[in-house]
Write a protein that holds these residues in place. Structure first.
Motif, mmCIF file in Angstrom:
data_model
loop_
_atom_site.group_PDB
_atom_site.id
_atom_site.type_symbol
_atom_site.label_atom_id
_atom_site.label_comp_id
_atom_site.label_asym_id
_atom_site.label_seq_id
_atom_site.Cartn_x
_atom_site.Cartn_y
_atom_site.Cartn_z
ATOM 1 N N TRP A 31 0.824 -1.205 0.000
ATOM 2 C CA TRP A 31 0.000 0.000 0.000
ATOM 3 C C TRP A 31 0.865 1.266 0.000
ATOM 4 C CZ3 TRP A 31 -4.345 -1.625 -1.483
ATOM 5 C CH2 TRP A 31 -4.900 -2.798 -0.984
ATOM 6 N N LEU A 32 2.159 1.115 0.338
ATOM 7 C CA LEU A 32 3.039 2.288 0.454
ATOM 8 C C LEU A 32 4.014 2.418 -0.709
ATOM 9 C CD1 LEU A 32 3.865 1.743 4.231
ATOM 10 C CD2 LEU A 32 2.265 3.421 3.299
ATOM 11 N N ARG A 33 3.886 1.577 -1.705
ATOM 12 C CA ARG A 33 4.901 1.519 -2.755
ATOM 13 C C ARG A 33 5.001 2.826 -3.549
ATOM 14 N NH1 ARG A 33 0.738 -1.752 -4.782
ATOM 15 N NH2 ARG A 33 -0.171 -1.016 -6.745
ATOM 16 N N LEU A 54 -2.476 11.648 -7.129
ATOM 17 C CA LEU A 54 -3.659 11.601 -6.278
ATOM 18 C C LEU A 54 -4.639 10.527 -6.769
ATOM 19 C CD1 LEU A 54 -4.307 15.398 -5.647
ATOM 20 C CD2 LEU A 54 -3.249 13.726 -4.115
ATOM 21 N N SER A 55 -4.742 10.375 -8.084
ATOM 22 C CA SER A 55 -5.590 9.318 -8.641
ATOM 23 C C SER A 55 -5.073 7.946 -8.226
ATOM 24 C CB SER A 55 -5.636 9.433 -10.159
ATOM 25 O OG SER A 55 -6.402 8.397 -10.730
ATOM 26 N N SER A 56 -3.753 7.803 -8.197
ATOM 27 C CA SER A 56 -3.143 6.549 -7.768
ATOM 28 C C SER A 56 -3.472 6.263 -6.302
ATOM 29 C CB SER A 56 -1.633 6.601 -7.976
ATOM 30 O OG SER A 56 -1.025 5.411 -7.533
ATOM 31 N N MET A 57 -3.478 7.317 -5.467
ATOM 32 C CA MET A 57 -3.825 7.139 -4.060
ATOM 33 C C MET A 57 -5.301 6.737 -3.913
ATOM 34 S SD MET A 57 -1.090 7.507 -2.324
ATOM 35 C CE MET A 57 -1.812 7.565 -0.695
ATOM 36 N N ARG A 58 -6.160 7.322 -4.733
ATOM 37 C CA ARG A 58 -7.577 6.921 -4.691
ATOM 38 C C ARG A 58 -7.726 5.458 -5.079
ATOM 39 N NH1 ARG A 58 -7.946 11.954 -7.389
ATOM 40 N NH2 ARG A 58 -8.704 13.605 -5.992
ATOM 41 N N ALA A 59 -6.981 5.054 -6.099
ATOM 42 C CA ALA A 59 -7.027 3.648 -6.519
ATOM 43 C C ALA A 59 -6.537 2.742 -5.405
ATOM 44 C CB ALA A 59 -6.180 3.458 -7.782
ATOM 45 N N CYS A 60 -5.529 3.205 -4.661
ATOM 46 C CA CYS A 60 -5.024 2.440 -3.527
ATOM 47 C C CYS A 60 -6.123 2.264 -2.477
ATOM 48 C CB CYS A 60 -3.812 3.155 -2.926
ATOM 49 S SG CYS A 60 -3.135 2.369 -1.452
ATOM 50 N N GLY A 61 -6.856 3.359 -2.194
ATOM 51 C CA GLY A 61 -7.959 3.278 -1.235
ATOM 52 C C GLY A 61 -9.052 2.343 -1.697
ATOM 53 N N GLU A 62 -9.389 2.389 -2.982
ATOM 54 C CA GLU A 62 -10.408 1.489 -3.526
ATOM 55 C C GLU A 62 -9.976 0.040 -3.382
ATOM 56 O OE1 GLU A 62 -11.262 2.553 -7.512
ATOM 57 O OE2 GLU A 62 -11.965 4.576 -7.017
ATOM 58 N N SER A 63 -8.730 -0.236 -3.704
ATOM 59 C CA SER A 63 -8.214 -1.602 -3.608
ATOM 60 C C SER A 63 -8.253 -2.095 -2.166
ATOM 61 C CB SER A 63 -6.784 -1.649 -4.153
ATOM 62 O OG SER A 63 -6.263 -2.952 -4.087
ATOM 63 N N ARG A 66 -11.839 -3.023 -1.275
ATOM 64 C CA ARG A 66 -12.248 -4.292 -1.892
ATOM 65 C C ARG A 66 -11.597 -5.487 -1.211
ATOM 66 N NH1 ARG A 66 -11.842 -1.141 -6.711
ATOM 67 N NH2 ARG A 66 -9.700 -1.881 -7.012
ATOM 68 N N ASP A 67 -10.367 -5.296 -0.703
ATOM 69 C CA ASP A 67 -9.663 -6.386 -0.031
ATOM 70 C C ASP A 67 -10.065 -6.520 1.431
ATOM 71 O OD1 ASP A 67 -8.410 -6.862 -2.373
ATOM 72 O OD2 ASP A 67 -6.435 -6.124 -1.764
ATOM 73 N N GLY A 68 -10.948 -5.654 1.899
ATOM 74 C CA GLY A 68 -11.433 -5.751 3.269
ATOM 75 C C GLY A 68 -10.486 -5.198 4.315
ATOM 76 N N VAL A 69 -9.511 -4.381 3.915
ATOM 77 C CA VAL A 69 -8.602 -3.758 4.883
ATOM 78 C C VAL A 69 -9.368 -2.632 5.584
ATOM 79 C CG1 VAL A 69 -6.431 -2.524 5.215
ATOM 80 C CG2 VAL A 69 -6.607 -4.300 3.459
ATOM 81 N N PRO A 70 -9.425 -2.593 6.916
ATOM 82 C CA PRO A 70 -10.156 -1.528 7.607
ATOM 83 C C PRO A 70 -9.587 -0.156 7.276
ATOM 84 C CG PRO A 70 -9.606 -3.312 9.134
ATOM 85 C CD PRO A 70 -8.860 -3.587 7.864
ATOM 86 N N LEU A 71 -10.442 0.832 7.193
ATOM 87 C CA LEU A 71 -9.989 2.189 6.890
ATOM 88 C C LEU A 71 -9.027 2.686 7.958
ATOM 89 C CD1 LEU A 71 -10.152 4.712 5.129
ATOM 90 C CD2 LEU A 71 -12.183 5.407 6.438
ATOM 91 N N ARG A 72 -9.290 2.374 9.214
ATOM 92 C CA ARG A 72 -8.401 2.777 10.301
ATOM 93 C C ARG A 72 -6.994 2.255 10.063
ATOM 94 N NH1 ARG A 72 -5.978 0.138 13.696
ATOM 95 N NH2 ARG A 72 -7.149 -1.735 13.138
ATOM 96 N N ALA A 73 -6.902 0.994 9.609
ATOM 97 C CA ALA A 73 -5.586 0.385 9.394
ATOM 98 C C ALA A 73 -4.852 1.030 8.221
ATOM 99 C CB ALA A 73 -5.743 -1.114 9.166
ATOM 100 N N ILE A 74 -5.595 1.344 7.159
ATOM 101 C CA ILE A 74 -4.925 1.898 5.984
ATOM 102 C C ILE A 74 -4.445 3.326 6.273
ATOM 103 C CG2 ILE A 74 -6.925 2.880 4.805
ATOM 104 C CD1 ILE A 74 -4.158 0.796 3.177
ATOM 105 N N ILE A 75 -5.185 4.085 7.081
ATOM 106 C CA ILE A 75 -4.724 5.419 7.478
ATOM 107 C C ILE A 75 -3.536 5.292 8.429
ATOM 108 C CG2 ILE A 75 -5.343 7.508 8.756
ATOM 109 C CD1 ILE A 75 -8.161 7.222 7.664
ATOM 110 N N ASP A 76 -3.633 4.344 9.354
ATOM 111 C CA ASP A 76 -2.570 4.139 10.340
ATOM 112 C C ASP A 76 -1.239 3.824 9.666
ATOM 113 O OD1 ASP A 76 -1.227 3.785 12.715
ATOM 114 O OD2 ASP A 76 -1.951 1.742 13.029
ATOM 115 N N VAL A 77 -1.263 2.948 8.655
ATOM 116 C CA VAL A 77 -0.014 2.548 8.020
ATOM 117 C C VAL A 77 0.624 3.722 7.281
ATOM 118 C CG1 VAL A 77 -0.939 1.746 5.798
ATOM 119 C CG2 VAL A 77 1.092 0.670 6.747
ATOM 120 N N HIS A 78 -0.187 4.600 6.693
ATOM 121 C CA HIS A 78 0.374 5.756 6.002
ATOM 122 C C HIS A 78 0.932 6.784 6.986
ATOM 123 C CE1 HIS A 78 -1.581 4.097 2.448
ATOM 124 N NE2 HIS A 78 -0.878 4.961 1.716
#
Length: 394
Positions: A31-33, A54-63, A66-78
């Motif tokens: 997610w950080l690549r 920014l479009s790439s970051m939106r695509a990252c959020g969409e992915s 879809r993969d079921g990663v919690p929003l809290r976790a994806i914000i936390d990792v960034h």
């Protein structure tokens, strides 16, 4: 060979991505690549993230959604990756003056802010799309379930997705009012949440269908239909048009259709007969459905028993209405008078006129039963307002 002061150490950034993923509970570093190289370049140039990034970051959020990663976790990792990478960002590490550090820091935080906002936008957009798709699948399933369309075996397999096991017995209860019910409305949301909280997720579904509020529940779980009726009435105490009907329990996928149709027929009967009860059960109105199955017989009974009322002054309407109110109140003249807004003596007089014209007495059990059945039949047939004709002989 160590990287120069203004060069990006990609190996160190990859290591940080792994550490940040572990710190956020095992979120994949992929997610950080693109995020960490972006921060590194922004720290060095001071530029803003462009539309493609920014479009790439939106695509990252969409992915991630879809993969079921919690929003809290994806914000936390960034955020974790941001503070871990901070000392290694070339614009930060290479700053020699406070002004350079401040400028680079502002650029990094601005880029992080815009990137994470884009990430959340993509995540929420994917969630909305998944919710709409799930709602569409649920709506399609409900339509097929309540109308018995398509292969019943395939329907049973799809039912498991929504917590229903159609091999068992199910009961359908419905609520009808002048104002249609709709998905997401205050009544449907409150009723569904309350029932699921009390009875659990298995073998229970609340939905809307053609303006009706529908509750499908297992026939082996007691109290669901009663709770459904109570909750709807509590929410609509001031709506006199509300009626709740409960079908009988039937087995298998086709059983849901049968119970639903029974409940709908009960509502239709209650409307035609102007029954005062707000909650009705199909099992209590079986006699009326039996009457309707043989319309020729009930037509003949109505004409034979009530036909003489046509000789009454002004026609049979007033006397028929009195009979219906009398039977609906359990044969109590005072309650009948209150329902019709007339005096008790008026009711007594009208009932006597019925006896004189028809020859049927209310104090004779057999004749009283014939009168009551004919009165119900007249209301079901629309007699005498509608023309009732006897079917021609075959």
């Amino acid at each position: 060979m160590a990287p120069k002061r203004h060069e990006v150490d990609h190996a160190r950034l990859a290591e940080i991505a792994d550490r940040a993923g572990a710190d956020a509970g095992g979120v994949p570093a992929e997610w950080l690549r693109e995020y960490l190289p972006l921060l590194a370049d922004v720290s060095r140039t001071g530029r803003r993230p462009d539309a493609a990034e920014l479009s790439s970051m939106r695509a990252c959020g969409e992915s991630a959604a879809r993969d079921g990663v919690p929003l809290r976790a994806i914000i936390d990792v960034h955020l974790s990756a941001t503070w871990m990478a901070w000392p290694l960002l070339p614009g930060i590490a290479g700053s020699r003056r406070a002004e350079e550090l401040r400028s680079a820091g502002e650029a990094v935080f601005r880029a992080a802010d815009r990137s994470i906002v884009a990430l959340v936008e993509g995540y929420e957009r994917a969630q909305r799309m998944m919710i709409r798709r799930e709602e569409a699948l649920r709506r399609e399933f409900i339509d097929d379930l309540l109308h018995g369309r398509r292969d019943l075996g395939a329907l049973a397999e799809r039912a498991a997705r929504f917590g229903l096991r159609l091999a068992g017995s199910h009961v359908v209860a419905i609520a009808e009012a002048e104002r249609p019910f709709y998905d997401g409305g205050p009544v449907s949301r409150h009723v569904e949440a309350s029932l699921l909280n009390r009875f659990g997720l298995q073998d229970l579904m609340v939905a809307t269908k053609e303006g009706l509020l529908v509750c499908v529940s297992s026939g082996y779980v007691e109290g669901v239909s009663e709770a459904f009726a109570s909750l709807v009435q509590d929410m609509m105490t001031d709506d006199p048009s509300l009626r709740v009907a409960v079908g009988r329990a039937h087995h298998g996928p086709g059983g849901v259709v049968r119970s639903f149709e029974e409940a709908r027929n009960v509502v239709a009967l209650a409307r035609r007969l102007q029954l005062p009860e707000r909650v009705l059960r199909a099992s209590d109105l079986l006699v009326l459905q039996v009457l309707l199955r043989d319309q020729a017989a009930i037509t003949e009974l109505v004409e034979a028993v009530l036909g003489p009322l046509r000789a009454a002054r002004g026609g049979p309407g007033t006397l028929l209405e009195t009979l219906f109110a009398y039977f609906a109140t359990g044969g109590v003249a005072t309650l009948t008078a209150g329902r019709l807004h007339v005096g008790v003596r008026t009711v007594t007089y009208r009932l006597e006129r019925v006896r004189e014209l028809t020859g049927y007495r209310l104090d004779n059990p057999i004749q009283r039963h014939a009168l009551e059945t004919a009165t119900l039949g007249a209301r079901l047939l629309g007699w005498p307002a509608e023309t009732v004709t006897r079917p021609s002989a075959p």
